[in-house]
Design a protein around this motif. Sequence first.
Motif, PDB file in Angstrom:
ATOM      1  N   ALA A 141     -11.889 -12.086   4.347  1.00 53.38           N
ATOM      2  CA  ALA A 141     -10.920 -13.168   3.744  1.00 53.38           C
ATOM      3  C   ALA A 141     -10.739 -14.498   4.141  1.00 53.38           C
ATOM      4  N   THR A 142     -10.357 -14.367   5.417  1.00 48.91           N
ATOM      5  CA  THR A 142     -10.099 -15.684   6.238  1.00 48.91           C
ATOM      6  C   THR A 142     -11.292 -16.720   6.256  1.00 48.91           C
ATOM      7  N   GLN A 143     -12.529 -16.046   6.353  1.00 49.03           N
ATOM      8  CA  GLN A 143     -13.925 -16.903   6.395  1.00 49.03           C
ATOM      9  C   GLN A 143     -14.095 -17.375   5.047  1.00 49.03           C
ATOM     10  N   LEU A 144     -13.954 -16.571   3.859  1.00 48.81           N
ATOM     11  CA  LEU A 144     -13.918 -16.924   2.600  1.00 48.81           C
ATOM     12  C   LEU A 144     -13.119 -18.128   2.127  1.00 48.81           C
ATOM     13  N   LEU A 145     -11.958 -18.034   2.568  1.00 51.93           N
ATOM     14  CA  LEU A 145     -10.899 -19.217   2.160  1.00 51.93           C
ATOM     15  C   LEU A 145     -10.664 -20.118   3.289  1.00 51.93           C
ATOM     16  N   SER A 146     -11.643 -20.023   4.217  1.00 53.42           N
ATOM     17  CA  SER A 146     -11.736 -21.169   5.342  1.00 53.42           C
ATOM     18  C   SER A 146     -10.351 -21.539   5.737  1.00 53.42           C
ATOM     19  N   ALA A 147      -9.647 -20.395   5.956  1.00 54.73           N
ATOM     20  CA  ALA A 147      -8.388 -20.544   6.460  1.00 54.73           C
ATOM     21  C   ALA A 147      -7.774 -19.777   7.538  1.00 54.73           C
ATOM     22  N   THR A 148      -6.930 -20.032   8.394  1.00 55.75           N
ATOM     23  CA  THR A 148      -6.567 -19.188   9.355  1.00 55.75           C
ATOM     24  C   THR A 148      -5.117 -18.719   8.883  1.00 55.75           C
ATOM     25  N   ILE A 149      -4.488 -17.315   9.163  1.00 53.78           N
ATOM     26  CA  ILE A 149      -3.307 -16.912   8.706  1.00 53.78           C
ATOM     27  C   ILE A 149      -2.545 -16.671  10.391  1.00 53.78           C
ATOM     28  N   SER A 150      -1.448 -17.478  10.257  1.00 53.13           N
ATOM     29  CA  SER A 150      -0.937 -17.342  11.450  1.00 53.13           C
ATOM     30  C   SER A 150      -0.019 -16.156  11.319  1.00 53.13           C
ATOM     31  N   GLN A 151       0.258 -15.136  12.396  1.00 51.41           N
ATOM     32  CA  GLN A 151       1.085 -14.175  12.341  1.00 51.41           C
ATOM     33  C   GLN A 151       1.327 -13.737  13.658  1.00 51.41           C
ATOM     34  N   SER A 152       2.737 -13.641  14.029  1.00 51.08           N
ATOM     35  CA  SER A 152       3.441 -13.366  15.103  1.00 51.08           C
ATOM     36  C   SER A 152       3.269 -11.750  15.671  1.00 51.08           C
ATOM     37  N   GLU A 153       3.319 -10.858  14.668  1.00 47.04           N
ATOM     38  CA  GLU A 153       3.104  -9.471  14.930  1.00 47.04           C
ATOM     39  C   GLU A 153       2.351  -8.953  14.119  1.00 47.04           C
ATOM     40  N   PRO A 154       1.641  -7.697  14.436  1.00 43.25           N
ATOM     41  CA  PRO A 154       0.742  -7.344  13.480  1.00 43.25           C
ATOM     42  C   PRO A 154       1.242  -6.318  12.264  1.00 43.25           C
ATOM     43  N   VAL A 155       0.930  -6.308  10.885  1.00 39.67           N
ATOM     44  CA  VAL A 155       1.520  -5.982   9.911  1.00 39.67           C
ATOM     45  C   VAL A 155       1.339  -4.495  10.015  1.00 39.67           C
ATOM     46  N   ALA A 156       2.710  -3.675   9.744  1.00 32.76           N
ATOM     47  CA  ALA A 156       2.737  -2.114   9.638  1.00 32.76           C
ATOM     48  C   ALA A 156       2.006  -1.713   8.415  1.00 32.76           C
ATOM     49  N   VAL A 157       0.871  -0.569   8.609  1.00 30.72           N
ATOM     50  CA  VAL A 157       0.392  -0.147   7.397  1.00 30.72           C
ATOM     51  C   VAL A 157       0.410   1.254   7.529  1.00 30.72           C
ATOM     52  N   ILE A 158       0.867   1.813   6.377  1.00 32.80           N
ATOM     53  CA  ILE A 158       1.271   3.332   6.481  1.00 32.80           C
ATOM     54  C   ILE A 158       0.130   3.873   5.534  1.00 32.80           C
ATOM     55  N   VAL A 159      -0.757   4.878   5.861  1.00 29.34           N
ATOM     56  CA  VAL A 159      -1.583   5.591   4.994  1.00 29.34           C
ATOM     57  C   VAL A 159      -1.201   6.958   4.891  1.00 29.34           C
ATOM     58  N   THR A 160      -0.959   7.171   3.492  1.00 33.86           N
ATOM     59  CA  THR A 160      -0.695   8.658   2.934  1.00 33.86           C
ATOM     60  C   THR A 160      -1.527   9.214   1.992  1.00 33.86           C
ATOM     61  N   ALA A 161      -1.348  10.299   1.908  1.00 29.71           N
ATOM     62  CA  ALA A 161      -1.975  11.120   0.680  1.00 29.71           C
ATOM     63  C   ALA A 161      -1.444  11.311  -0.517  1.00 29.71           C
ATOM     64  N   SER A 162       0.193  11.224  -0.051  1.00 33.90           N
ATOM     65  CA  SER A 162       1.163  11.698  -1.110  1.00 33.90           C
ATOM     66  C   SER A 162       1.977  10.418  -1.558  1.00 33.90           C
ATOM     67  N   ARG A 163       1.861  10.059  -2.813  1.00 40.77           N
ATOM     68  CA  ARG A 163       2.834   9.180  -3.246  1.00 40.77           C
ATOM     69  C   ARG A 163       4.375   9.394  -3.124  1.00 40.77           C
ATOM     70  N   THR A 164       4.534  10.819  -3.456  1.00 47.82           N
ATOM     71  CA  THR A 164       6.065  11.222  -3.331  1.00 47.82           C
ATOM     72  C   THR A 164       6.561  11.023  -2.054  1.00 47.82           C
ATOM     73  N   ARG A 165       5.795  10.990  -1.104  1.00 48.47           N
ATOM     74  CA  ARG A 165       6.447  10.846   0.452  1.00 48.47           C
ATOM     75  C   ARG A 165       7.298   9.534   0.499  1.00 48.47           C
ATOM     76  N   PHE A 166       6.969   8.545  -0.467  1.00 42.67           N
ATOM     77  CA  PHE A 166       7.698   7.184  -0.356  1.00 42.67           C
ATOM     78  C   PHE A 166       8.052   6.704  -1.614  1.00 42.67           C
ATOM     79  N   SER A 167       8.848   7.609  -2.351  1.00 43.31           N
ATOM     80  CA  SER A 167       9.434   7.290  -3.456  1.00 43.31           C
ATOM     81  C   SER A 167      10.821   6.569  -3.267  1.00 43.31           C
TER      82      SER A 167
END
Length: 136
Positions: A75-101
């Motif tokens: 994405a950054t190569q395609l957009l020819s842009a750099t994304i400044s980010q101070s800390e990593p983005v939290a990504v939560i992977v789940t098999a259950s939608r109801t866990r995060f209602s």
Amino acid sequence: MRWGAILLALCCASIAVESQGSPRLTLPPTLGALLATRGPKLEQLRSDRFTLYSELPSLQTKRVLDSLNEAHAHATQLLSATISQSEPVAVIVTASRTRFSPLLSPSTKGYRGRLADGSSFIILVVNDSVRPYTRH
């Protein structure tokens, strides 16, 4: 007779309490509240861009993290842009939608939002009917 009625009322009340399920999340959520939801244990993996919390098996978790990093690089190569980010983005992977209602509705495959502290987070649903996009 009176003790029988009291005992019956207590039994009914305890059954109702047990069937209520997990507590609902408040908005905006905290990362701690998201990670404390009921469900399988979440494994943590990190990269420069993402902190992944996943209930998937270890090999699948690594593949999802690699896929996220590749997608970010493309994405950054395609957009020819750099994304400044101070800390990593939290990504939560789940098999259950109801866990995060109420964040995830029955048809939702993912969610992007902000935590109470203002940082970004992502929830991805990966199960038999929803698989992550990966390169072959």
